[in-house]
Design an enzyme around this catalytic site. Sequence first.
Site, PDB file in Angstrom:
ATOM      1  CB  CYS A  14      16.257  -7.125   1.457  1.00 42.71           C
ATOM      2  SG  CYS A  14      16.228  -7.738   3.140  1.00 42.71           S
ATOM      3  CB  CYS A  88      12.987  -5.464  -1.921  1.00 41.06           C
ATOM      4  SG  CYS A  88      14.549  -6.109  -1.421  1.00 41.06           S
ATOM      5  CB  CYS A  92      21.344   0.253  -3.473  1.00 37.95           C
ATOM      6  SG  CYS A  92      22.896  -0.158  -2.684  1.00 37.95           S
TER       7      CYS A  92
END
Length: 140
Positions: A14, A88, A92
């Site tokens: 996150c 969120c 990534c």
Amino acid sequence: MAESSGKPSVLFVCVHNAGRSQMAAAWLTHLAGDRVEVRSAGSNPGDAVNPAAVEAMAEVGIDISAETPKILTVDAVKESDVCITMGCGDTCPVLPGKRYLDWKLDDPAGQGVGAVRPIRDEIKTLVQGLIAEIAPEKTA
């Protein structure tokens, strides 16, 4: 590169690595024990774990007060079988052969422990489902 332990490994991501991902990592460690390798990280780590998350987890007997937010690295993704982002919009690094899940969870940042409890409980349910899938208990 770490040698594979033969255990599935999970990375929770996150933004601040201060609330949701810390709670998820703690639940997975608590519920799966040593059957799973657990990591958590954030794209913009906070200074400390959210005190309300620490308090909410303490209420269920899990101490995350010593955890610290960590920066997300490509290596952490490479070393993980499953990468779970937490609603969120995090970026990534996407690597082939990895499994990605996105858990839509409210952000506990700035919330009191009363608002964090339902998030904690929702994470527990999600983690239990994940364990059943990737690391079910072996029955004799």
